[in-house]
Design a protein around this motif. Structure first.
Motif, PDB file in Angstrom:
ATOM      1  N   LEU A 109       0.996  -1.506  -0.067  1.00 57.75           N
ATOM      2  CA  LEU A 109       0.203  -0.346   0.664  1.00 57.75           C
ATOM      3  C   LEU A 109       0.695   1.317   0.215  1.00 57.75           C
ATOM      4  O   LEU A 109       2.093   1.367   1.153  1.00 57.75           O
ATOM      5  CB  LEU A 109      -0.312   0.299   1.404  1.00 57.75           C
ATOM      6  CG  LEU A 109      -1.788  -1.570   1.725  1.00 57.75           C
ATOM      7  CD1 LEU A 109      -2.420  -0.908   2.871  1.00 57.75           C
ATOM      8  CD2 LEU A 109      -2.125  -1.547   0.225  1.00 57.75           C
ATOM      9  N   ARG A 110       0.873   2.171  -1.169  1.00 57.16           N
ATOM     10  CA  ARG A 110       1.791   3.468  -1.384  1.00 57.16           C
ATOM     11  C   ARG A 110       0.809   4.727  -1.616  1.00 57.16           C
ATOM     12  O   ARG A 110      -0.158   3.768  -3.205  1.00 57.16           O
ATOM     13  CB  ARG A 110       2.526   3.094  -1.416  1.00 57.16           C
ATOM     14  CG  ARG A 110       2.853   2.356  -3.115  1.00 57.16           C
ATOM     15  CD  ARG A 110       3.941   2.110  -3.283  1.00 57.16           C
ATOM     16  NE  ARG A 110       4.724   1.444  -4.821  1.00 57.16           N
ATOM     17  CZ  ARG A 110       5.558   0.384  -5.256  1.00 57.16           C
ATOM     18  NH1 ARG A 110       6.487   0.657  -4.729  1.00 57.16           N
ATOM     19  NH2 ARG A 110       5.705  -0.251  -6.491  1.00 57.16           N
ATOM     20  N   PHE A 111       1.211   5.489  -1.571  1.00 60.24           N
ATOM     21  CA  PHE A 111       0.552   6.540  -2.516  1.00 60.24           C
ATOM     22  C   PHE A 111       2.250   7.550  -2.741  1.00 60.24           C
ATOM     23  O   PHE A 111       2.469   7.337  -2.003  1.00 60.24           O
ATOM     24  CB  PHE A 111      -0.308   6.995  -1.950  1.00 60.24           C
ATOM     25  CG  PHE A 111      -0.457   7.707   0.045  1.00 60.24           C
ATOM     26  CD1 PHE A 111      -0.427   8.854   0.585  1.00 60.24           C
ATOM     27  CD2 PHE A 111      -0.522   6.609   0.882  1.00 60.24           C
ATOM     28  CE1 PHE A 111      -0.022   9.317   1.107  1.00 60.24           C
ATOM     29  CE2 PHE A 111      -0.205   7.684   2.079  1.00 60.24           C
ATOM     30  CZ  PHE A 111       0.501   8.513   1.946  1.00 60.24           C
ATOM     31  N   PRO A 149       7.633  13.753  -6.190  1.00 59.39           N
ATOM     32  CA  PRO A 149       7.618  12.551  -6.114  1.00 59.39           C
ATOM     33  C   PRO A 149       7.915  11.457  -5.764  1.00 59.39           C
ATOM     34  O   PRO A 149       9.245  10.596  -6.109  1.00 59.39           O
ATOM     35  CB  PRO A 149       9.542  13.404  -7.113  1.00 59.39           C
ATOM     36  CG  PRO A 149       9.916  14.438  -5.840  1.00 59.39           C
ATOM     37  CD  PRO A 149       7.815  14.467  -5.206  1.00 59.39           C
ATOM     38  N   ALA A 150       7.237  11.895  -4.031  1.00 60.00           N
ATOM     39  CA  ALA A 150       8.047  10.845  -3.171  1.00 60.00           C
ATOM     40  C   ALA A 150       7.041   9.691  -3.169  1.00 60.00           C
ATOM     41  O   ALA A 150       5.394   9.926  -2.787  1.00 60.00           O
ATOM     42  CB  ALA A 150       8.382  10.985  -1.982  1.00 60.00           C
ATOM     43  N   SER A 151       7.819   8.734  -2.963  1.00 58.65           N
ATOM     44  CA  SER A 151       6.635   7.464  -2.668  1.00 58.65           C
ATOM     45  C   SER A 151       6.186   6.888  -0.792  1.00 58.65           C
ATOM     46  O   SER A 151       7.487   6.685  -0.468  1.00 58.65           O
ATOM     47  CB  SER A 151       6.937   6.062  -3.580  1.00 58.65           C
ATOM     48  OG  SER A 151       5.658   4.784  -3.030  1.00 58.65           O
ATOM     49  N   VAL A 152       5.032   7.385  -0.910  1.00 61.43           N
ATOM     50  CA  VAL A 152       4.902   6.935   0.414  1.00 61.43           C
ATOM     51  C   VAL A 152       4.267   5.887   1.379  1.00 61.43           C
ATOM     52  O   VAL A 152       2.917   5.653   0.867  1.00 61.43           O
ATOM     53  CB  VAL A 152       3.481   8.336   1.231  1.00 61.43           C
ATOM     54  CG1 VAL A 152       4.024   7.907   3.096  1.00 61.43           C
ATOM     55  CG2 VAL A 152       5.123   9.850   1.289  1.00 61.43           C
ATOM     56  N   ARG A 153       5.152   5.098   1.927  1.00 55.40           N
ATOM     57  CA  ARG A 153       4.058   4.101   2.971  1.00 55.40           C
ATOM     58  C   ARG A 153       3.763   4.204   3.656  1.00 55.40           C
ATOM     59  O   ARG A 153       4.091   5.095   4.935  1.00 55.40           O
ATOM     60  CB  ARG A 153       4.950   2.898   1.935  1.00 55.40           C
ATOM     61  CG  ARG A 153       5.489   2.352   0.879  1.00 55.40           C
ATOM     62  CD  ARG A 153       7.064   1.585   0.705  1.00 55.40           C
ATOM     63  NE  ARG A 153       7.778   1.475  -0.264  1.00 55.40           N
ATOM     64  CZ  ARG A 153       7.641   0.116  -1.350  1.00 55.40           C
ATOM     65  NH1 ARG A 153       6.939  -0.589  -1.039  1.00 55.40           N
ATOM     66  NH2 ARG A 153       8.363   0.571  -2.128  1.00 55.40           N
ATOM     67  N   ASN A 174      16.381   8.727  -1.419  1.00 52.72           N
ATOM     68  CA  ASN A 174      16.058   7.460  -0.646  1.00 52.72           C
ATOM     69  C   ASN A 174      16.715   7.665   0.433  1.00 52.72           C
ATOM     70  O   ASN A 174      16.571   6.137   1.015  1.00 52.72           O
ATOM     71  CB  ASN A 174      16.832   6.462  -2.312  1.00 52.72           C
ATOM     72  CG  ASN A 174      16.001   6.184  -3.192  1.00 52.72           C
ATOM     73  OD1 ASN A 174      14.892   5.773  -3.417  1.00 52.72           O
ATOM     74  ND2 ASN A 174      16.869   6.655  -4.835  1.00 52.72           N
ATOM     75  N   ALA A 175      17.803   8.148   0.533  1.00 48.07           N
ATOM     76  CA  ALA A 175      18.731   8.506   1.778  1.00 48.07           C
ATOM     77  C   ALA A 175      17.709   8.626   3.065  1.00 48.07           C
ATOM     78  O   ALA A 175      18.154   8.073   4.060  1.00 48.07           O
ATOM     79  CB  ALA A 175      19.381   9.293   2.308  1.00 48.07           C
ATOM     80  N   LEU A 176      16.824   9.624   2.622  1.00 52.19           N
ATOM     81  CA  LEU A 176      15.539   9.547   3.998  1.00 52.19           C
ATOM     82  C   LEU A 176      14.669   8.371   4.188  1.00 52.19           C
ATOM     83  O   LEU A 176      14.273   8.458   5.431  1.00 52.19           O
ATOM     84  CB  LEU A 176      14.886  10.758   3.154  1.00 52.19           C
ATOM     85  CG  LEU A 176      15.531  11.598   3.262  1.00 52.19           C
ATOM     86  CD1 LEU A 176      14.609  13.215   2.690  1.00 52.19           C
ATOM     87  CD2 LEU A 176      15.732  12.906   5.238  1.00 52.19           C
ATOM     88  N   ARG A 177      14.597   7.580   2.978  1.00 51.62           N
ATOM     89  CA  ARG A 177      13.769   6.491   2.986  1.00 51.62           C
ATOM     90  C   ARG A 177      14.546   5.533   4.101  1.00 51.62           C
ATOM     91  O   ARG A 177      13.646   4.508   4.621  1.00 51.62           O
ATOM     92  CB  ARG A 177      13.398   5.750   1.530  1.00 51.62           C
ATOM     93  CG  ARG A 177      12.907   4.553   2.158  1.00 51.62           C
ATOM     94  CD  ARG A 177      12.210   3.900   0.780  1.00 51.62           C
ATOM     95  NE  ARG A 177      11.823   2.689   0.518  1.00 51.62           N
ATOM     96  CZ  ARG A 177      11.401   2.227  -0.600  1.00 51.62           C
ATOM     97  NH1 ARG A 177      11.626   2.809  -1.357  1.00 51.62           N
ATOM     98  NH2 ARG A 177      10.668   0.897  -1.113  1.00 51.62           N
ATOM     99  N   ILE A 178      15.797   5.303   3.455  1.00 53.87           N
ATOM    100  CA  ILE A 178      16.763   4.724   4.525  1.00 53.87           C
ATOM    101  C   ILE A 178      16.787   4.878   5.642  1.00 53.87           C
ATOM    102  O   ILE A 178      16.623   4.098   6.865  1.00 53.87           O
ATOM    103  CB  ILE A 178      17.962   4.406   3.790  1.00 53.87           C
ATOM    104  CG1 ILE A 178      18.378   3.668   2.933  1.00 53.87           C
ATOM    105  CG2 ILE A 178      19.279   3.683   4.887  1.00 53.87           C
ATOM    106  CD1 ILE A 178      19.094   4.061   1.516  1.00 53.87           C
ATOM    107  N   LEU A 179      17.094   6.418   6.455  1.00 50.93           N
ATOM    108  CA  LEU A 179      16.909   6.661   7.436  1.00 50.93           C
ATOM    109  C   LEU A 179      15.300   6.070   8.484  1.00 50.93           C
ATOM    110  O   LEU A 179      16.022   5.779  10.149  1.00 50.93           O
ATOM    111  CB  LEU A 179      16.648   8.298   7.507  1.00 50.93           C
ATOM    112  CG  LEU A 179      16.786   9.129   8.653  1.00 50.93           C
ATOM    113  CD1 LEU A 179      17.747   8.763   9.952  1.00 50.93           C
ATOM    114  CD2 LEU A 179      17.283  10.757   9.079  1.00 50.93           C
ATOM    115  N   LEU A 180      14.122   6.395   7.170  1.00 51.52           N
ATOM    116  CA  LEU A 180      13.467   5.586   8.451  1.00 51.52           C
ATOM    117  C   LEU A 180      13.423   4.626   9.033  1.00 51.52           C
ATOM    118  O   LEU A 180      12.837   3.649   9.902  1.00 51.52           O
ATOM    119  CB  LEU A 180      12.155   6.140   7.337  1.00 51.52           C
ATOM    120  CG  LEU A 180      11.845   7.415   6.981  1.00 51.52           C
ATOM    121  CD1 LEU A 180      10.665   7.924   6.356  1.00 51.52           C
ATOM    122  CD2 LEU A 180      11.449   7.840   8.696  1.00 51.52           C
TER     123      LEU A 180
END
Length: 465
Positions: free
Chosen positions: A70-72, A76-80, A137-143
């Protein structure tokens, strides 16, 4: 006294959140119904999160980690859901730390995880052909690294650690059951979570996970943990009713594993189950005997299956997958992955120390076989994106996570606690070492929650030993 003060703080936070959002809800109701409904859900979630804190935070992270499909898109970002959960729980956690004037628990593994993230950030900003995508992508890895740190900090003691593992397993069994249900409904024209690949037309369930291979890999992981828990419960003479429930849960997860048709997940489960049998007992002599037995029995089992496979009907999807081991050179999936790994290693050879940044493989190569270029092998991906430095940092994370945990299970701990932690250790080791070498899922939080449970178990059991 301390408990009552904390309860007052939670109620104050709840009242403040509801009061601030109540006015916003009036405006949202007058503008757009969808945002109004989302805001109402947010208020209810915040209230539940605060009143059930800190265990509600762990439960939210676990459930959100299984909803990766599930994502939206926000720009430009894909949030899950896992990203929203990490931010919400982190906000609550840091508010609590501020109110109670406590510091974060930061085991060595957490520092290595942050170093690995820092290398991703640096490579993404400096070397990625698309620096903005590298930053995203680095912010996604931070999460995902933040999720690991949150799980470590939100579990205060052994009792709550056991409950967190129970939620992790219950959520896993529910995910497996949903995947089975989705596969059962697919022939009737209802797709609730089933994929059909370009190179394999058999429907494969993924449930609410990212895709079928990862669904199978994590099903194998849950099965190994359950198997180890069953072994431990048998040794402590746990109630027959609980054992039957655990065996039923194991049956559901194994059925999901079989339906996933993931060869790497099948191999992972065989390896993990063998390790569980070897290390079921503390006695070194028993472990050595079982190790020798496994070294003889596993090759014989594999040889027997592959010998019989050519004579079985290839029309059966399970047989077809089994037969594919005999001709991997002609297997479309395997050939495509080898090609991608070769291309990625060529990239790495150009920047061996730092790599090209997270997600740079797509930025450099665009679409491959009508799909976004992606590296399926964890080790190759670490090299291509973060170079040798990033690979060493991630290796440091894995070592400093697993070695203290192994030391703990070798100590004087309760048999049931030992079985749970050992199951987590074995399943995580084979998840990274086998399954993720075929289909990587390190950017998803499921494996980081798993790692967090290992670190929390190591700390809480060491305190009680």
């Amino acid at each position: 006294m301390l408990h009552s003060v904390r309860r007052e703080q939670r109620w104050l936070l709840t009242a403040a959140a509801v009061g601030l959002l109540a006015g916003a809800l009036i405006l949202l109701a007058q503008t757009q119904l969808l945002f109004f409904a989302a805001a109402v859900a947010g208020v209810l979630l915040a209230a539940a999160l605060i009143l059930g804190w800190p265990f509600s935070g762990v439960a939210l992270l676990i459930v959100a980690a299984l909803l990766t499909r599930l994502r939206f898109d926000v720009g430009p970002a894909s949030v899950r859901p896992e990203h929203i959960a990490a931010v919400a729980v982190a906000a609550m956690g840091f508010i609590q730390l501020g109110l109670e004037r406590r510091s974060l628990r930061m085991p060595a593994a957490a520092w290595f995880a942050l170093v690995w993230w820092g290398i991703n950030l640096l490579s993404g900003l400096v070397f990625d052909p698309d620096p903005m995508m590298g930053l995203q992508n680095a912010l996604r890895i931070l999460l995902v690294t933040l999720t690991f740190i949150l799980v470590v900090n939100l579990i205060p003691d052994r009792r709550w650690w056991r409950r967190a593992v129970a939620v992790f397993l219950i959520a896993g069994v529910a995910e497996a059951a949903y995947g089975i249900f989705a596969r059962a409904m697919y022939p009737f024209g209802v797709n609730l979570g089933v994929q059909v690949s370009w190179n394999f037309t058999e429907p494969i369930p993924y449930g609410t996970f990212e895709e079928g291979n990862l669904f199978g890999s994590h099903a194998a992981s849950w099965a190994i943990i359950l198997l180890m828990v069953i072994f431990a419960a048998e040794r402590v003479h746990d109630s027959r009713k609980k054992q039957l429930l655990r065996m039923a849960a194991l049956g559901i997860v194994l059925a999901a594993l079989l339906l996933s048709l993931s060869r790497a997940a099948w191999i992972m489960f065989l390896a993990g189950a063998a390790l569980a049998l070897i290390f079921e007992y503390r006695n070194a002599w028993v472990q050595a005997n079982r190790f020798l037995l496994a070294m003889v029995a596993l090759p014989l089992l594999i040889f027997g299956l592959l010998s019989v496979a050519p004579y079985l009907p290839a029309s059966l999807p399970f047989v077809n997958r089994l037969q594919s081991f005999l001709n991997l050179g002609f297997d479309a999936t395997f050939s495509a992955r080898l090609s991608d790994w070769t291309l990625a290693l060529t990239d790495w050879s150009q920047r061996p120390l730092t790599g090209w940044g997270p997600g740079s493989f797509f930025a450099r190569h665009g679409m491959l076989r009508a799909h976004p270029a992606w590296i399926s092998n964890l080790s190759v991906r670490l090299l291509q994106e973060t170079g040798v430095v990033g690979l060493l940092a991630f290796g440091g994370f894995a070592i400093t996570l697993l070695l203290p945990a192994i030391k703990t299970v070798r100590g004087d701990v309760d048999l049931m606690d030992r079985g749970i932690l050992l199951g987590l250790i074995i399943s995580y080791a084979v998840l990274l070492g086998l399954a993720y070498q075929s289909t990587d899922g390190i950017w998803l939080t499921a494996s980081w929650i798993h790692a967090g449970l290992i670190a929390a178990g190591t700390r809480t059991l060491s305190q009680t030993a």
